[in-house]
Motif scaffolding. Sequence first.
Motif, mmCIF file in Angstrom:
data_model
loop_
_atom_site.group_PDB
_atom_site.id
_atom_site.type_symbol
_atom_site.label_atom_id
_atom_site.label_comp_id
_atom_site.label_asym_id
_atom_site.label_seq_id
_atom_site.Cartn_x
_atom_site.Cartn_y
_atom_site.Cartn_z
ATOM 1 N N HIS A 1 -1.062 6.171 6.366
ATOM 2 C CA HIS A 1 -0.110 5.895 5.280
ATOM 3 C C HIS A 1 0.093 7.162 4.450
ATOM 4 O O HIS A 1 -0.168 7.196 3.248
ATOM 5 C CB HIS A 1 -0.632 4.746 4.406
ATOM 6 C CG HIS A 1 -0.882 3.481 5.155
ATOM 7 N ND1 HIS A 1 0.120 2.565 5.430
ATOM 8 C CD2 HIS A 1 -2.016 2.991 5.719
ATOM 9 C CE1 HIS A 1 -0.391 1.553 6.116
ATOM 10 N NE2 HIS A 1 -1.682 1.786 6.313
ATOM 11 N N ARG A 2 0.586 8.191 5.092
ATOM 12 C CA ARG A 2 0.674 9.506 4.463
ATOM 13 C C ARG A 2 1.590 9.516 3.249
ATOM 14 O O ARG A 2 1.394 10.310 2.323
ATOM 15 C CB ARG A 2 1.120 10.538 5.503
ATOM 16 C CG ARG A 2 0.129 10.648 6.670
ATOM 17 C CD ARG A 2 0.594 11.589 7.768
ATOM 18 N NE ARG A 2 -0.314 11.523 8.913
ATOM 19 C CZ ARG A 2 -0.836 12.567 9.535
ATOM 20 N NH1 ARG A 2 -0.510 13.787 9.145
ATOM 21 N NH2 ARG A 2 -1.651 12.401 10.561
ATOM 22 N N VAL B 1 0.764 -2.217 -5.544
ATOM 23 C CA VAL B 1 0.642 -0.782 -5.811
ATOM 24 C C VAL B 1 1.171 -0.039 -4.594
ATOM 25 O O VAL B 1 0.781 -0.331 -3.462
ATOM 26 C CB VAL B 1 -0.826 -0.400 -6.079
ATOM 27 C CG1 VAL B 1 -0.975 1.108 -6.192
ATOM 28 C CG2 VAL B 1 -1.338 -1.084 -7.342
ATOM 29 N N ASP B 2 2.026 0.946 -4.820
ATOM 30 C CA ASP B 2 2.604 1.707 -3.721
ATOM 31 C C ASP B 2 1.827 2.990 -3.489
ATOM 32 O O ASP B 2 1.012 3.089 -2.586
ATOM 33 C CB ASP B 2 4.078 1.999 -4.010
ATOM 34 C CG ASP B 2 4.763 2.733 -2.862
ATOM 35 O OD1 ASP B 2 4.207 2.730 -1.743
ATOM 36 O OD2 ASP B 2 5.836 3.329 -3.086
ATOM 37 N N GLN C 1 -6.959 -0.099 6.818
ATOM 38 C CA GLN C 1 -5.985 -1.168 6.641
ATOM 39 C C GLN C 1 -6.439 -2.175 5.583
ATOM 40 O O GLN C 1 -5.607 -2.814 4.941
ATOM 41 C CB GLN C 1 -5.714 -1.860 7.972
ATOM 42 C CG GLN C 1 -4.941 -0.981 8.961
ATOM 43 C CD GLN C 1 -3.619 -0.500 8.375
ATOM 44 O OE1 GLN C 1 -3.454 0.694 8.078
ATOM 45 N NE2 GLN C 1 -2.667 -1.406 8.192
ATOM 46 N N ASP C 2 -7.764 -2.313 5.407
ATOM 47 C CA ASP C 2 -8.255 -3.121 4.281
ATOM 48 C C ASP C 2 -7.687 -2.584 2.966
ATOM 49 O O ASP C 2 -7.265 -3.355 2.089
ATOM 50 C CB ASP C 2 -9.783 -3.072 4.188
ATOM 51 C CG ASP C 2 -10.512 -3.770 5.318
ATOM 52 O OD1 ASP C 2 -9.867 -4.471 6.125
ATOM 53 O OD2 ASP C 2 -11.752 -3.617 5.384
ATOM 54 N N ILE C 3 -7.718 -1.257 2.820
ATOM 55 C CA ILE C 3 -7.245 -0.639 1.577
ATOM 56 C C ILE C 3 -5.730 -0.782 1.451
ATOM 57 O O ILE C 3 -5.210 -1.081 0.358
ATOM 58 C CB ILE C 3 -7.667 0.844 1.522
ATOM 59 C CG1 ILE C 3 -9.186 0.981 1.671
ATOM 60 C CG2 ILE C 3 -7.194 1.476 0.220
ATOM 61 C CD1 ILE C 3 -10.001 0.146 0.688
ATOM 62 N N ALA C 4 -5.011 -0.603 2.550
ATOM 63 C CA ALA C 4 -3.556 -0.784 2.506
ATOM 64 C C ALA C 4 -3.209 -2.213 2.089
ATOM 65 O O ALA C 4 -2.319 -2.435 1.250
ATOM 66 C CB ALA C 4 -2.952 -0.458 3.869
ATOM 67 N N GLY D 1 -11.152 6.517 3.628
ATOM 68 C CA GLY D 1 -10.014 7.124 2.949
ATOM 69 C C GLY D 1 -9.178 7.976 3.884
ATOM 70 O O GLY D 1 -7.944 7.954 3.815
ATOM 71 N N PHE D 2 -9.838 8.728 4.766
ATOM 72 C CA PHE D 2 -9.088 9.544 5.725
ATOM 73 C C PHE D 2 -8.258 8.661 6.647
ATOM 74 O O PHE D 2 -7.085 8.969 6.925
ATOM 75 C CB PHE D 2 -10.039 10.410 6.541
ATOM 76 C CG PHE D 2 -9.336 11.226 7.584
ATOM 77 C CD1 PHE D 2 -8.672 12.395 7.248
ATOM 78 C CD2 PHE D 2 -9.295 10.810 8.910
ATOM 79 C CE1 PHE D 2 -7.993 13.136 8.209
ATOM 80 C CE2 PHE D 2 -8.620 11.544 9.879
ATOM 81 C CZ PHE D 2 -7.966 12.710 9.520
#
Length: 311
Positions: A142-143, A120-121, A109-112, A135-136
Amino acid sequence: MRRTALLSLALLIATPATTIATSAMAQIVPFPSSFVVRDVPTNGTTLHVRMGGKGPAVVLLHGYGETGDMWAPLAIDLMRDHTVIVPDLRGLGLSARPAGGYDKKTQGQDIAGLLDALRVDKVDLVTHDIGNMVGFAFAAAHRDRVKRFVLMDAPIPGVGAWDEILKNPLLWHFRFGGPDMERLVAGRERIYLDRFWNEFSATPARFSEASRAHYARLYALPGAMHAGFAQFAAFDQDVIDDRAALAAGKLDMPVLAVGGAKSFGPTMAVVMRSAANNVTEAVVPDSGHWLMEEQPAATVRLVRDFLDAGK
């Protein structure tokens, strides 16, 4: 297995990547001066982020024993036709060190949140070591945001033969804990890290002295070793979270599973076939775990060819 898009205008006004660190922390291979660096608030913490290039976005996530600095050779290649986003993970490098949140679901969720802040989408995702796990978690939650996914030389908690992998004595550090662990390594961070850089390399000399000194200084910063240990201490929770995520089905985006020939090798693809439907196997010859240090040109070529196939 032997060894183991775009920022707002205000956000873009930042210091070039080659000048943000003190001289004592100068990057071994510097990011191009066109890269900007910013500390970006996300998900209750702040991530230190490098960003440059132009085109479809690609996110590069590092692992333990290194920071986002490891990706400079790949970033230099990809920036000609990608917007390259390189954070330091929560608690590591120059990112903030919150008290908790080191489970990989939270870090996903940090990355999202980072991508939301950067507007960035969809992204391509390239990861190594602990970065694979973060990453996984991001890709599973967020597939629709991950177009192609490259994972390098580390297992995923709860995925595939995780329980068997844990039995390998070389992975003793996965369970290294207790009240004295930080006191034991305080002032000895280089000694502790050298063990991994040496034992997980095909040829330890390829992990250069300059790189070792650089990362040892970063991991000796206040709270950095505590955050590193917390990454491993969260594995039991990560197993629960990853298995719950897979209950919704395997990943469908194309996956490249890369192993060092003298580390995970083809086992990396075996692991990922338990979690993804479209997996390509790649093995980097004459390399251990530290692919970007030991065989940077071969690793960059594999990533470039895989991402180009998605154009």
